[in-house]
Design an enzyme around this catalytic site. Structure first.
Site, PDB file in Angstrom:
ATOM      1  N   SER A  61      -3.649  -7.058   4.294  1.00  0.00           N
ATOM      2  CA  SER A  61      -3.927  -7.101   2.854  1.00  0.00           C
ATOM      3  C   SER A  61      -5.101  -6.205   2.468  1.00  0.00           C
ATOM      4  CB  SER A  61      -4.227  -8.535   2.415  1.00  0.00           C
ATOM      5  OG  SER A  61      -3.102  -9.373   2.595  1.00  0.00           O
ATOM      6  N   GLY A 260      -2.293  -3.811  -2.093  1.00  0.00           N
ATOM      7  CA  GLY A 260      -1.890  -2.968  -3.207  1.00  0.00           C
ATOM      8  C   GLY A 260      -1.626  -3.706  -4.499  1.00  0.00           C
ATOM      9  N   CYS A 287      -0.441 -15.202  -1.758  1.00  0.00           N
ATOM     10  CA  CYS A 287      -1.175 -13.960  -2.014  1.00  0.00           C
ATOM     11  C   CYS A 287      -0.301 -12.952  -2.767  1.00  0.00           C
ATOM     12  CB  CYS A 287      -1.717 -13.406  -0.699  1.00  0.00           C
ATOM     13  SG  CYS A 287      -2.996 -12.159  -0.900  1.00  0.00           S
ATOM     14  N   LEU A 288       0.019 -11.806  -2.173  1.00  0.00           N
ATOM     15  CA  LEU A 288       0.888 -10.846  -2.852  1.00  0.00           C
ATOM     16  C   LEU A 288       2.237 -11.488  -3.154  1.00  0.00           C
ATOM     17  CD1 LEU A 288       1.480  -7.990  -3.902  1.00  0.00           C
ATOM     18  CD2 LEU A 288       2.180  -7.363  -1.585  1.00  0.00           C
ATOM     19  N   GLN A 291       1.901 -13.318  -6.363  1.00  0.00           N
ATOM     20  CA  GLN A 291       1.864 -12.408  -7.503  1.00  0.00           C
ATOM     21  C   GLN A 291       3.253 -11.865  -7.816  1.00  0.00           C
ATOM     22  OE1 GLN A 291      -0.951  -9.652  -5.909  1.00  0.00           O
ATOM     23  NE2 GLN A 291      -2.650 -11.104  -6.017  1.00  0.00           N
ATOM     24  N   GLY A 331      -7.291  -8.774  -5.014  1.00  0.00           N
ATOM     25  CA  GLY A 331      -7.950  -8.050  -6.093  1.00  0.00           C
ATOM     26  C   GLY A 331      -7.163  -8.076  -7.390  1.00  0.00           C
ATOM     27  N   PHE A 332      -5.957  -8.708  -7.351  1.00  0.00           N
ATOM     28  CA  PHE A 332      -5.133  -8.883  -8.537  1.00  0.00           C
ATOM     29  C   PHE A 332      -4.871 -10.375  -8.717  1.00  0.00           C
ATOM     30  CE2 PHE A 332      -4.419  -4.568  -7.252  1.00  0.00           C
ATOM     31  CZ  PHE A 332      -4.175  -3.860  -8.415  1.00  0.00           C
ATOM     32  N   HIS A 371      -4.942 -18.281   0.986  1.00  0.00           N
ATOM     33  CA  HIS A 371      -4.356 -18.204   2.326  1.00  0.00           C
ATOM     34  C   HIS A 371      -4.412 -19.557   3.030  1.00  0.00           C
ATOM     35  CE1 HIS A 371      -3.730 -13.806   3.061  1.00  0.00           C
ATOM     36  NE2 HIS A 371      -4.445 -13.758   1.944  1.00  0.00           N
ATOM     37  N   GLU A 373      -3.029 -20.490   5.665  1.00  0.00           N
ATOM     38  CA  GLU A 373      -2.992 -20.438   7.138  1.00  0.00           C
ATOM     39  C   GLU A 373      -4.383 -20.514   7.745  1.00  0.00           C
ATOM     40  OE1 GLU A 373      -4.160 -16.320   6.190  1.00  0.00           O
ATOM     41  OE2 GLU A 373      -2.771 -17.769   5.295  1.00  0.00           O
TER      42      GLU A 373
END
Length: 405
Positions: A61, A260, A287-288, A291, A331-332, A371, A373
Site C-alpha cells: 500500500s 494509489g 483499505c483500498l 474505497q 491517503g484517500f 487493517h 489483520e
C-alpha cells in the site's frame, strides 16, 4: 598538538552529510544515508507506529511513497523473513524510501536474521537518518503530504536545484493507478495460517469455505487471517474479470488493500465489484478494497491532507457500540456525504470523524478502511474475519449444496 588535543578535535569533528531529502517547495533537509545509494522520489507521509517497521516497509500500500517514522528508534530489532508482508518477493519494493531520526543500531532480538541497513540495501530502498522527524511530521500535518526526492551518495555532493526540479515534477498521487504494479501476475492458492510463538506458521487443515481474494496489493497476514478463519483462499490479480472470479464458485470474495488513487484503479475494478455484489456472493473489503466498494456502490472518494498511517487509531464500530484501536495506512477516504441511502456507515474515525466502514443494507457486503489483520498493530478487529465467515455460513445454509468447490 598533543595527543589529548588531537583526540578532542576528532571527537568534536562534524560528521559529513551523505543524504538529503528535498521537498517540492524547495525545503532541504540533510542527514546521513542508510540503505541503498541513489535517488528515490515520491509522496512523503508519516507513520506513528512504534513497532513493526519491517511490515510497514513491505506493505504494498506504500507504493510510490517515502515513509517518515515518527518513532525515533527504527532498526533495533533487525529484520527477518517472517515479517515480510508483500506476497511478491520478486517485485521491487513498493515503498520508495524511509526517513529516520536516529541511526540504525546493531540488531538486538532473537528473531533477527539481518540488520535493517543491509536489508534496505538488498531491497533497494533509499534511506536517511539524523532528521528531525517530528518537525517534518508537523510540516506534513500543516501543509499536506509533499512530493520529494530522497538522495543518498557517500560523497555528500548534491545538486539541490536539480533535486528540487525533480521533486516538483514528481506526479501527484491523485490519479495514480498503482495496483497493477504490485499485484500478482497469476492466481495461486494460500493455506498458511497465523504465526504462533515458538511454533511458527501452521498449514491449514480442512477449510470450510472457499474465498477468492482480489490482490490490489495484498498483505500476507491478511491471507493468514483468512486461512486461520477456515477459508481456503485463491488469490487472483487485480485485473481479474468478474467471470474469472465467479467461475471459481467462491463462497466469498475479498477485496484487498493496495496503493494509489482508488478512482484510477476503479476504472477497471468497479464493474467487476458491481457484478460480484449482484451475484449475491458475500464480500469483504479493506483499505483500498473498502474505497473501491464505496465507489462501486455509488459513493466517491477524496484525497486526505495527510492521511492515516499508524497503529493507534481509535475507531467507533456502530454495529457493536465498541471502540477499537486499529492499524491504518491510507491517503484517500470514502466521502460519507456521497453514500446512497442503501449504504450504511458502520465505522468512523475518532481522530477526525472520517468514514472507516460501510455495509450494503440487505446484502452480505461490508468493508472497513483500516487493517484488521494487525500487522503491525493491535488485534481488536480480528472479529471482522469471523463476521465474514458467518456471512458465508449463512449463505451456504440458505443455498442448495454444491458438489464441487
Amino acid at each position: 598538538m598533543s595527543l589529548i588535543d588531537t583526540a578532542s578535535s576528532a571527537a568534536w569533528a562534524e560528521r559529513p552529510y551523505t543524504a538529503a531529502i528535498v521537498l517540492a517547495n524547495g525545503t532541504v533537509i540533510q542527514g546521513y544515508g542508510v540503505g541503498a545509494e541513489g535517488q528515490a522520489e515520491g509522496e512523503v507521509c508519516f507513520n506513528t507506529a512504534i513497532s513493526g517497521y519491517q511490515e510497514i516497509l513491505t506493505d504494498p500500500s506504500y507504493a510510490g511513497q517515502i515513509i517518515t517514522f515518527t518513532f525515533p528508534h527504527i532498526g533495533n530489532v533487525g529484520t527477518n523473513p517472517d515479517d515480510i508482508e508483500t506476497t511478491n518477493l520478486a517485485a521491487s519494493s513498493g515503498v520508495r524510501g524511509c526517513v529516520l531520526q536516529a541511526g540504525i543500531t546493531t540488531p538486538s532480538n532473537y528473531r533477527a536474521r539481518q540488520g535493517l541497513d543491509h536489508w534496505l540495501r538488498a531491497r533497494d530502498i533509499v534511506g536517511i537518518s539524523g532528521v528531525d522527524t517530528r518537525a517534518l511530521t508537523i510540516l506534513i500535518r500543516e501543509s499536506g503530504m509533499p512530493n520529494a526526492v530522497l538522495a543518498h551518495h557517500p560523497d555528500g555532493m548534491f545538486d539541490f536545484d536539480a533535486l528540487k526540479a525533480k521533486a516538483s515534477a514528481c506526479p501527484s498521487m491523485e490519479g495514480a493507478e498503482l495496483a497493477r504494479a504490485v499485484t500478482t501476475t497469476q492466481s495461486y492458492p494460500w493455506t498458511e495460517q497465523g504465526w504462533v510463538w515458538d511454533e511458527g506458521f501452521a498449514e491449514q487443515q480442512n477449510p470450510q469455505f472457499h474465498v477468492v481474494a482480489v490482490d490490489y496489493g495484498i498483505k500476507r497476514n491478511i491471507l493468514r487471517c483468512l486461512a486461520s478463519a477456515g477459508c481456503r483462499v485463491t488469490v487472483v490479480p487485480a485485473y481479474a474479470t468478474a467471470q474469472e472470479i465467479l467461475d471459481r464458485n467462491p463462497d466469498g470474495v475479498f477485496l484487498s488493500n493496495g496503493p494509489g488513487d482508488p478512482a484510477a484503479t476503479g476504472e477497471y475494478a468497479l464493474p467487476v465489484i458491481r457484478e460480484v455484489v449482484g451475484a449475491g456472493v458475500p464480500l469483504f473489503g479493506i483499505c483500498l478494497g473498502h474505497q473501491l466498494l464505496g465507489l462501486a456502490l455509488g459513493g466517491r472518494t477524496i484525497k486526505m491532507p495527510h492521511g492515516h498511517h499508524g497503529s493507534n487509531h481509535p475507531v467507533m464500530d456502530y454495529t457493536t457500540g465498541k471502540v477499537e484501536i486499529t492499524s491504518m495506512n491510507h491517503g484517500f477516504a470514502v466521502d460519507r456525504v456521497s453514500l446512497p441511502s442503501d449504504v450504511e456507515e458502520t465505522h468512523v474515525s475518532l481522530f477526525d470523524g472520517s468514514n472507516c466502514g460501510i455495509r450494503l443494507r440487505g446484502r452480505p457486503v461490508f468493508s472497513v478502511q483500516y487493517h484488521p489483520e494487525a500487522s503491525p498493530g493491535p488485534q481488536d478487529s480480528h472479529y471482522l474475519f469471523r463476521r465474514f465467515v458467518e456471512m458465508m455460513r449463512a449463505r451456504m445454509a440458505s443455498q442448495p449444496p454444491v458438489n464441487a468447490r
